[in-house]
Design an enzyme around this catalytic site. Structure first.
Site, short mmCIF file in Angstrom:
data_model
loop_
_atom_site.label_atom_id
_atom_site.label_comp_id
_atom_site.label_asym_id
_atom_site.label_seq_id
_atom_site.Cartn_x
_atom_site.Cartn_y
_atom_site.Cartn_z
N LYS A 36 38.01 37.01 41.71
CA LYS A 36 39.42 37.31 41.46
C LYS A 36 39.71 37.28 39.96
CE LYS A 36 42.54 37.81 43.94
NZ LYS A 36 43.18 39.08 44.41
N TYR A 54 35.13 33.28 45.44
CA TYR A 54 36.46 33.86 45.54
C TYR A 54 37.21 33.82 44.21
CZ TYR A 54 41.47 34.05 46.60
OH TYR A 54 42.81 34.35 46.59
#
Length: 382
Positions: free
Chosen positions: A132, A128
């Site tokens: 990102k 994640y």
């Protein structure tokens, strides 16, 4: 659309920490690229707002500045990153596995492993935060330099403190500290990995939204690229020890009920400083919950399943439970000052000042009642 839209806000993301690499790349990284390209084509564009996460910083310690990533920059500094190469790696793995007639489950597990491997190679703890970070790079690289850009990096987002009402939250199952709190209240865990002096950086959801709205107003038609940490560790730090105290008091006074309909009695959450210690503690202290003819066999299966689940949760959240960073919010404070100078009401309407939060009141009166109510509602619907 591109003739009518003047402000573009990009919030879409998959927030699963260990999602499939192809999925996370498609949404978190290339999604940002596509939105930046769309914003660039908008003829009357006034500004672009991109929502990222404060944890693109990885596992750094000390004061972490509000600093943008350069294209191809990595935390480990091992070698320059090529985002397109990462996409190619996931596509090649899918092709290889499908050529071997692998099942979808096998492909999913392999892609999850690939994402974690690539993240850790370059210095990020999970897929994640890694995807990102690449999303931020793609946003800056593909957005026209004349378009004002504000990147909002929230920390751990919790239930609202005011709007639309106190304690509102969305999403189930719970994540981060809410997962810990509910499983503690249910009697599923009595220990977790963490340091009592670790600062847990939390921010209510409505404060994040208010910061976004103010950033849109302030940056419209003002060429700039600013990073904003929206969190509390610098201005109003909350220690893990405080969290321990709050959940003990709340679930002692407002116990959840177990599968037998009896109130769950809780003790102080025990914090251990390593995964090895956590597993040892679970093995020694996990409360048995099985009954029936095959008691010992079912007991072993039940305890092992619960220990494995607790270990999986701990491994996912370990980087945050032992996080030693403090997120600098100098830019965010400057945003507040500029807004006040421009007549924006930050007290009653657009408050995003974490120093205004009384953490004990927030947890005992707002947040824990909110997640407990959501959990009870969800359980009643099953």
């Amino acid at each position: 659309m591109w003739r009518e839209i003047d402000i573009v806000v990009h919030t879409a993301a998959t927030t699963t920490l260990d999602d499939r690499y192809d999925t996370a790349l498609s949404i978190n990284t290339y999604g940002a690229k596509h939105v930046a390209e769309f914003a660039t084509r908008c003829v009357d564009i006034k500004m672009m707002l991109h929502v990222s996460t404060a944890y693109v910083c990885g596992e750094k310690s000390g004061v972490i500045p509000e600093k943008a990533f350069g294209m191809g920059e990595t935390i480990s500094g091992s070698r320059k990153l090529d985002v397109d190469e990462e996409k190619l790696l996931s596509e090649e793995l899918i092709g290889l596995l499908r050529g071997k007639n692998a099942s979808e489950e096998e492909i999913t597990m392999a892609l999850k492993d690939l994402g974690l491997q690539r993240a850790r190679l370059h210095g990020w703890p999970n897929t994640y935060t890694w995807t990102k970070a690449m999303g931020e790079m793609m946003m800056r690289h593909h957005l026209n330099r004349n378009v004002p850009l504000a990147v909002v990096r929230p920390t751990m987002i919790t239930s609202t403190i005011r709007e639309p009402f106190a304690g509102w939250l969305e999403g189930f199952p719970f994540r981060t500290i809410d997962n810990i709190a509910i499983n503690y209240g249910r009697g599923k865990i009595n220990s977790f990995i963490g340091d009592p002096d670790t600062i847990i950086d939390l921010i209510p959801a409505d404060m994040v939204v208010n910061a976004m709205i103010v950033a849109m107003v302030i940056h419209a038609n003002r060429p700039s690229c600013m990073i904003y940490h929206v969190g509390s560790s610098m201005s109003n730090p909350l220690r893990y020890a405080d969290f321990q105290s709050f959940i003990l008091k709340y679930f002692t006074d407002n116990p959840l009920v177990n599968e037998d309909g009896k109130p769950v009695k809780v003790g102080k959450l025990i914090l251990v400083d390593s995964m090895e210690s956590f597993q040892k503690h679970l093995t020694q202290h996990y409360p048995p919950r099985s009954k029936g003819q095959n008691y010992f066999q079912s007991l072993h299966v039940d305890v092992k399943r619960n220990i494995d689940k607790a270990m999986q949760v701990a491994e996912i959240y370990r980087p945050y439970a032992l996080f030693k960073g403090i997120l600098d919010d100098t830019n965010t404070k400057a945003l507040k000052a500029t807004a006040v100078d421009n007549g924006v009401d930050l007290e009653s309407v657009f408050c995003f000042d974490p120093s205004s939060i009384d953490w004990e009141d927030y947890f005992l009166r707002i947040h824990l009642p909110g997640i407990s109510g959501a959990f009870k509602l969800k359980r009643a619907m099953l």
